[in-house]
Design an enzyme around this catalytic site. Structure first.
Site, PDB file in Angstrom:
ATOM      1  N   LYS A   1       0.201   4.030   8.881  1.00 45.68           N
ATOM      2  CA  LYS A   1       0.872   4.478   7.734  1.00 45.68           C
ATOM      3  C   LYS A   1       0.010   4.530   6.581  1.00 45.68           C
ATOM      4  O   LYS A   1      -0.189   5.537   5.909  1.00 45.68           O
ATOM      5  CB  LYS A   1       1.882   3.367   7.312  1.00 45.68           C
TER       6      LYS A   1
ATOM      7  N   THR B   1       0.818  -1.287   0.024  1.00 48.96           N
ATOM      8  CA  THR B   1       0.003  -0.113  -0.056  1.00 48.96           C
ATOM      9  C   THR B   1       0.842   1.315  -0.021  1.00 48.96           C
ATOM     10  O   THR B   1       1.698   1.655   0.879  1.00 48.96           O
ATOM     11  CB  THR B   1      -0.823  -0.015   1.202  1.00 48.96           C
TER      12      THR B   1
ATOM     13  N   LYS C   1      -7.397   1.228  -2.840  1.00 45.58           N
ATOM     14  CA  LYS C   1      -6.816   0.438  -1.758  1.00 45.58           C
ATOM     15  C   LYS C   1      -6.703   1.570  -0.453  1.00 45.58           C
ATOM     16  O   LYS C   1      -7.125   1.323   0.922  1.00 45.58           O
ATOM     17  CB  LYS C   1      -5.665  -0.097  -1.812  1.00 45.58           C
TER      18      LYS C   1
END
Length: 299
Positions: A246, A103, A178
């Site tokens: 994150k 990601t 995502k």
């Protein structure tokens, strides 16, 4: 086990942690020749025991690979394993495909697609969803930004690791979708912990609460996955707090660029940051319940 097609293909995997290690195992079980690299010696040993070829550098893992799967933590690590001193670009051949399963920000995925295309290498911006269980069972969802040809060339690897492949547009689109998914995951995870903490303080039987909510309007996929584990004290790391931090930061940064005010996401990030500051960043997101169970303030 030989591949259903009878054809043994060559795959490199960089990042053999919880997700990458399980995906590499699925590729091996499908009968493919898999070379892998990780800085963690224990991860390399587990991979080797499953039949993989352990490598001493990203470049070595990429040698001869038709598809190179990257499952590293963030965009800095992507840069290092692709273009560092022993990076995969030193050995990747023209005509190969890089499946970027990590990601990363959408802009990073788009930039890598352009850089790789200059070398005749295609990028699949293909982050995955489904967690450790989905990776182990080959039941991941891949959210792919790529060209049709790249998806076709890497189809054998995608099929080994996933149950659904969504083609959502060109490189950058996979990272965007995502990112939005992870915004929801982080929010639902924090709210699940909050709900379970409230239940504990109120004296509600936790497993009964899980059953009721799972069959009621408050149900979510994350609640169904996290709440039973919180109820019984199962805090094995499937997704860490630091990983959610994150991912949520990517969403916050992109939201700012697009002129969206992510009010709820900022609140969730404050919960995650508080947990990390308390030393729990590497722990499971199920431990977020501890963020809510401090001393009660008299009303």
């Amino acid at each position: 086990m030989a591949p259903a097609s009878g054809e043994r293909r060559r795959v490199g995997v960089i990042g053999l942690g919880i997700m990458g290690g399980a995906m590499a195992a699925r590729l091996l079980e499908a009968g493919h020749a898999v070379s892998g690299f990780d800085i963690d010696a224990a991860a390399l040993e587990r991979f080797s025991e499953r039949g993989g070829t352990a490598c001493d550098s990203p470049a070595h893992a990429a040698q001869g690979a038709e598809v190179l799967l990257l499952m590293v933590h963030d965009e800095k690590q992507v840069e290092r394993v692709l273009d560092g001193p022993t990076g995969a670009l030193k050995r990747l051949s023209s005509g190969s495909v890089v499946w970027l399963g990590s990601t990363v920000p959408p802009a990073s995925a788009r930039a890598w697609a352009e850089r790789l295309a200059e070398r005749g290498i295609a990028l699949i911006d293909g982050p995955v969803s489904g967690g450790a269980t989905g990776a182990e069972e080959g039941e991941l969802v891949a959210i792919c930004g790529a060209g049709d040809e790249a998806l076709a060339r890497a189809g054998f690897a995608l099929r080994a690791c996933t149950r659904h492949v969504y083609h959502v547009g060109p490189p950058g689109a996979g990272a965007t979708v995502k990112m939005i998914n992870q915004l929801l995951v982080a929010a639902h995870s924090a709210l699940t912990a909050e709900a379970m903490a409230l239940a504990r303080r109120a004296g509600v039987e936790p497993l009964q609460l899980v059953e009721v909510v799972s069959n009621s309007a408050g149900q979510s996929r994350i609640f169904d996955k996290r709440a039973p584990r919180i109820a019984v004290g199962d805090h094995a790391v499937h997704v860490s707090i630091d990983t959610l931090r994150k991912d949520l930061r990517i969403a916050l940064e992109t939201a700012g660029q697009l002129g969206v005010d992510p009010v709820i996401a900022r609140s969730v990030l404050s919960v995650l940051d508080g947990a990390a500051q308390a030393g729990r960043g590497a722990l499971s997101d199920t431990t977020l319940i501890d963020s809510y169970l401090g001393p009660l303030t008299p009303g």
